[in-house]
Design an enzyme around this catalytic site. Structure first.
Site, PDB file in Angstrom:
ATOM      1  CG  ASN A  10      15.242  11.720  26.671  1.00 26.73           C
ATOM      2  OD1 ASN A  10      16.473  11.635  26.637  1.00 26.73           O
ATOM      3  ND2 ASN A  10      14.487  10.875  27.361  1.00 26.73           N
ATOM      4  CE  LYS A  12      14.006   8.114  25.221  1.00 25.17           C
ATOM      5  NZ  LYS A  12      12.952   7.130  25.229  1.00 25.17           N
ATOM      6  CG  HIS A 100      13.154   8.764  30.987  1.00 22.69           C
ATOM      7  ND1 HIS A 100      13.089   7.473  30.540  1.00 22.69           N
ATOM      8  CD2 HIS A 100      12.599   9.532  30.020  1.00 22.69           C
ATOM      9  CE1 HIS A 100      12.517   7.461  29.334  1.00 22.69           C
ATOM     10  NE2 HIS A 100      12.215   8.700  28.998  1.00 22.69           N
ATOM     11  CD  GLU A 102      13.997   4.984  27.898  1.00 27.87           C
ATOM     12  OE1 GLU A 102      14.968   5.742  27.782  1.00 27.87           O
ATOM     13  OE2 GLU A 102      13.049   4.949  27.071  1.00 27.87           O
ATOM     14  CD  GLU A 176       8.565  10.882  29.090  1.00 30.54           C
ATOM     15  OE1 GLU A 176       8.706  11.409  27.988  1.00 30.54           O
ATOM     16  OE2 GLU A 176       9.447  10.199  29.624  1.00 30.54           O
ATOM     17  N   GLY A 182       8.340   5.157  22.981  1.00 29.94           N
ATOM     18  CA  GLY A 182       9.051   4.438  21.932  1.00 29.94           C
ATOM     19  C   GLY A 182       8.234   3.335  21.274  1.00 29.94           C
ATOM     20  CB  SER A 221       4.604   7.662  20.591  1.00 32.89           C
ATOM     21  OG  SER A 221       5.312   6.467  20.912  1.00 32.89           O
TER      22      SER A 221
END
Ligand code: PGA
Length: 266
Positions: A10, A12, A100, A102, A176, A182, A221
């Site tokens: 991904n 991003k 996702h 985010e 996730e 991250g 991660s």
């Protein structure tokens, strides 16, 4: 069990057309054409999709697909700024990430909207990758199971049509944990396996046997030094990789861990 591991990058909101093209070329150069390893996927920004797809299409036989990071819910029309599923297919996508964290946290994607995106993507012929995961606060307050079930059920109750699916068209779930994205903090293989098992059980309750064929990938991660241990868990079928997917050697090394496991029959 014959689930083909999926190693998905991904990307991003990163890079330029030139850097996306270069990263794709580096990944392609590092992949072998043999079909007995993992399946690879890269998800560039919408704007870089055409260049990336073109590079992938000109390397037939390489086990690499292109996916999107999101998917609009509307068909073509007056929806300024949006990108629809048909456009993604036209640009060479075969997968679409939906939900996702985010998107959920920063752009207000609700469970209902995620379910809509999931359905639209599937209808257009894309394989949806549904992301689910809890925040640290939710985990610490004992709400993990509730959150995962809520996020899954939103899709299961509306658009999930597993009865007619074949194993190649089956949606993918990405677990996730938000606290691991991250941050450099990874769920331990055991912690991740526990949630993957929870997800598969929920799928089984709703869709029966075919849930055994649904790939559930882990994200948060994933790095070259923890990938093998994570992917070796019985319900972890690969990874959704953010930061480490922007460096071809890291992404390829994560992929090698998956290839190895597949060649050893897991
Ligand atoms: P990360 O991101 O690998 O950088 O933690 C994963 C993701 O957001 O999909």
């Amino acid at each position: 069990m014959s689930r083909r591991l999926l190693v998905a990058g991904n990307w991003k909101q990163n890079g330029t057309v030139a850097s996306a093209r270069a990263l794709t070329a580096e990944i392609i150069a590092g992949l072998t054409k043999s079909g007995d390893g993992a399946e690879y996927l890269i998800c560039p920004a919408f704007l870089h999709m055409a260049a990336v797809s073109q590079a992938v299409q000109s390397s037939p036989g390489v086990p690499l697909q292109v996916g999107s990071q999101d998917c609009g819910v509307h068909p073509d029309g007056a929806f300024t700024g949006d990108v629809g599923a048909g456009m993604l297919v036209d640009a060479g996508c075969s997968y679409a990430i939906v939900g996702h964290s985010e998107r959920r946290q920063l752009f207000g994607d609700t469970d209902a909207l995620v379910a809509q995106k999931f359905g639209v993507a599937q209808e257009a012929g894309l394989v949806p990758i549904l992301c689910v995961g809890e925040t640290l606060e939710e985990r610490e307050s004992g709400k993990l199971e509730q959150v995962i079930h809520r996020q899954l059920d939103a899709v299961l109750s509306t658009v999930w049509s597993l009865e007619n699916a074949t194993s190649t068209s089956l949606p993918v779930i990405a677990y996730e944990p938000v606290w691991a994205i991250g941050t450099g903090k990874t769920a331990s293989p055991e912690e991740a396996q526990e949630v993957h098992h929870l997800i598969r059980s929920r799928l089984a309750d709703n869709a029966g046997q075919i849930s055994d064929q649904v790939r559930i990938v882990y994200g948060g991660s994933v790095k070259p030094d923890n990938a093998a241990e994570l992917f070796a868990q019985s319900d972890i079928d690969g990874g959704l990789i953010g930061g480490a997917s922007l460096k071809a050697p890291d992404f390829l090394s994560i992929g090698k861990a998956a290839d190895q496991l597949m060649r050893n029959g897991l």
